[in-house]
Design an enzyme around this catalytic site. Sequence first.
Site, PDB file in Angstrom:
ATOM      1  N   GLY A  48      -5.974  -6.148  14.918  1.00 55.50           N
ATOM      2  CA  GLY A  48      -4.881  -6.593  14.071  1.00 55.50           C
ATOM      3  C   GLY A  48      -3.972  -7.531  14.839  1.00 55.50           C
ATOM      4  O   GLY A  48      -3.974  -7.542  16.076  1.00 55.50           O
ATOM      5  N   GLN A  53       3.550 -11.823  17.162  1.00 55.85           N
ATOM      6  CA  GLN A  53       2.740 -11.871  18.384  1.00 55.85           C
ATOM      7  C   GLN A  53       2.303 -13.279  18.757  1.00 55.85           C
ATOM      8  O   GLN A  53       1.828 -13.497  19.869  1.00 55.85           O
ATOM      9  CB  GLN A  53       1.507 -10.966  18.234  1.00 55.85           C
ATOM     10  CG  GLN A  53       1.879  -9.495  18.172  1.00 55.85           C
ATOM     11  CD  GLN A  53       0.643  -8.629  18.042  1.00 55.85           C
ATOM     12  OE1 GLN A  53       0.142  -8.422  16.952  1.00 55.85           O
ATOM     13  NE2 GLN A  53       0.134  -8.140  19.163  1.00 55.85           N
ATOM     14  N   CYS A  95      -2.835  -2.812  22.197  1.00 58.00           N
ATOM     15  CA  CYS A  95      -2.075  -3.898  21.582  1.00 58.00           C
ATOM     16  C   CYS A  95      -2.357  -5.183  22.340  1.00 58.00           C
ATOM     17  O   CYS A  95      -2.303  -5.202  23.568  1.00 58.00           O
ATOM     18  CB  CYS A  95      -0.580  -3.560  21.645  1.00 58.00           C
ATOM     19  SG  CYS A  95       0.459  -4.803  20.866  1.00 58.00           S
ATOM     20  N   LEU A  96      -2.653  -6.262  21.605  1.00 55.39           N
ATOM     21  CA  LEU A  96      -2.949  -7.539  22.257  1.00 55.39           C
ATOM     22  C   LEU A  96      -1.751  -8.054  23.053  1.00 55.39           C
ATOM     23  O   LEU A  96      -1.922  -8.847  23.974  1.00 55.39           O
ATOM     24  CB  LEU A  96      -3.371  -8.584  21.218  1.00 55.39           C
ATOM     25  CG  LEU A  96      -4.710  -8.339  20.522  1.00 55.39           C
ATOM     26  CD1 LEU A  96      -4.964  -9.407  19.469  1.00 55.39           C
ATOM     27  CD2 LEU A  96      -5.853  -8.286  21.525  1.00 55.39           C
ATOM     28  N   HIS A 137       0.842   0.102  12.790  1.00 50.71           N
ATOM     29  CA  HIS A 137       1.096  -0.585  14.059  1.00 50.71           C
ATOM     30  C   HIS A 137       1.557  -2.033  13.801  1.00 50.71           C
ATOM     31  O   HIS A 137       2.522  -2.505  14.414  1.00 50.71           O
ATOM     32  CB  HIS A 137      -0.192  -0.549  14.898  1.00 50.71           C
ATOM     33  CG  HIS A 137      -0.128  -1.254  16.223  1.00 50.71           C
ATOM     34  ND1 HIS A 137      -0.219  -0.588  17.429  1.00 50.71           N
ATOM     35  CD2 HIS A 137       0.009  -2.576  16.530  1.00 50.71           C
ATOM     36  CE1 HIS A 137      -0.134  -1.475  18.423  1.00 50.71           C
ATOM     37  NE2 HIS A 137       0.001  -2.685  17.902  1.00 50.71           N
ATOM     38  N   GLU A 138       0.868  -2.710  12.875  1.00 52.92           N
ATOM     39  CA  GLU A 138       1.199  -4.119  12.618  1.00 52.92           C
ATOM     40  C   GLU A 138       2.550  -4.267  11.911  1.00 52.92           C
ATOM     41  O   GLU A 138       3.315  -5.182  12.213  1.00 52.92           O
ATOM     42  CB  GLU A 138       0.092  -4.805  11.798  1.00 52.92           C
ATOM     43  CG  GLU A 138      -1.286  -4.818  12.467  1.00 52.92           C
ATOM     44  CD  GLU A 138      -1.267  -5.270  13.923  1.00 52.92           C
ATOM     45  OE1 GLU A 138      -0.453  -6.138  14.278  1.00 52.92           O
ATOM     46  OE2 GLU A 138      -2.067  -4.734  14.717  1.00 52.92           O
ATOM     47  N   HIS A 141       5.275  -4.118  14.355  1.00 53.74           N
ATOM     48  CA  HIS A 141       5.503  -5.402  15.031  1.00 53.74           C
ATOM     49  C   HIS A 141       6.489  -6.250  14.240  1.00 53.74           C
ATOM     50  O   HIS A 141       7.384  -6.872  14.809  1.00 53.74           O
ATOM     51  CB  HIS A 141       4.199  -6.189  15.153  1.00 53.74           C
ATOM     52  CG  HIS A 141       3.398  -5.866  16.385  1.00 53.74           C
ATOM     53  ND1 HIS A 141       3.897  -6.006  17.655  1.00 53.74           N
ATOM     54  CD2 HIS A 141       2.121  -5.423  16.534  1.00 53.74           C
ATOM     55  CE1 HIS A 141       2.967  -5.661  18.537  1.00 53.74           C
ATOM     56  NE2 HIS A 141       1.882  -5.289  17.887  1.00 53.74           N
TER      57      HIS A 141
HETATM   58 CO    CO Z   1       0.116  -4.605  18.670  1.00 58.31          CO
END
Ligand code: CO
Length: 171
Positions: A48, A53, A95-96, A137-138, A141
């Site tokens: 995701g 991000q 997480c990226l 999670h997204e 963000h």
């Molecule tokens: Co993340």
Amino acid sequence: MEKVAYEIRTFGDPVLKSRAAPVKDFDDSLKQLAEDMLRIMYEAEGAGLAANQIGRLKRIFVAAYEDEGELREYIVVNPVIEKRSEAQEKDMEGCLSIPGIGVEVERPVAVTLTGQDLSGEQMRVETEGRLARIFQHEIDHLDGILMLDRTDRESRKNAMRKMRERLLAGR
Ligand code: CO
């Protein structure tokens, strides 16, 4: 049109702590943003990606989830969790924006997500397990919340130590 080069913002970048603004215009630039986000997510092999991000404070995320060999792709604009199950479970998340770190996060098992697609049409997804976790999670963000804010003190401390060590090692 000039192509915008995006990079994935990492822990410490203030944009990750910022709240994204609702999307009002469902125009070509939104479609372009979604396309860029999907490409960046797949390149980074993430499940995701939220607009924060890549430094854009707009309420949109993308997700990809493999279910019994079938890849399902999601692009959700102005997402809202309408319903959460009372039942919660702990599971590992990555997480990226916090590469190489995994922490356990406790979240509701099942959610009902509503939002809009790229044309502004309403959408609604009821799901549980891994995909429900990705959605939560997204959306976090988009509210400036990271998984490190949702884990326990010990895990957060360990994650911070690991990140510090990597930084010092120049990796
Ligand atoms: Co993340």
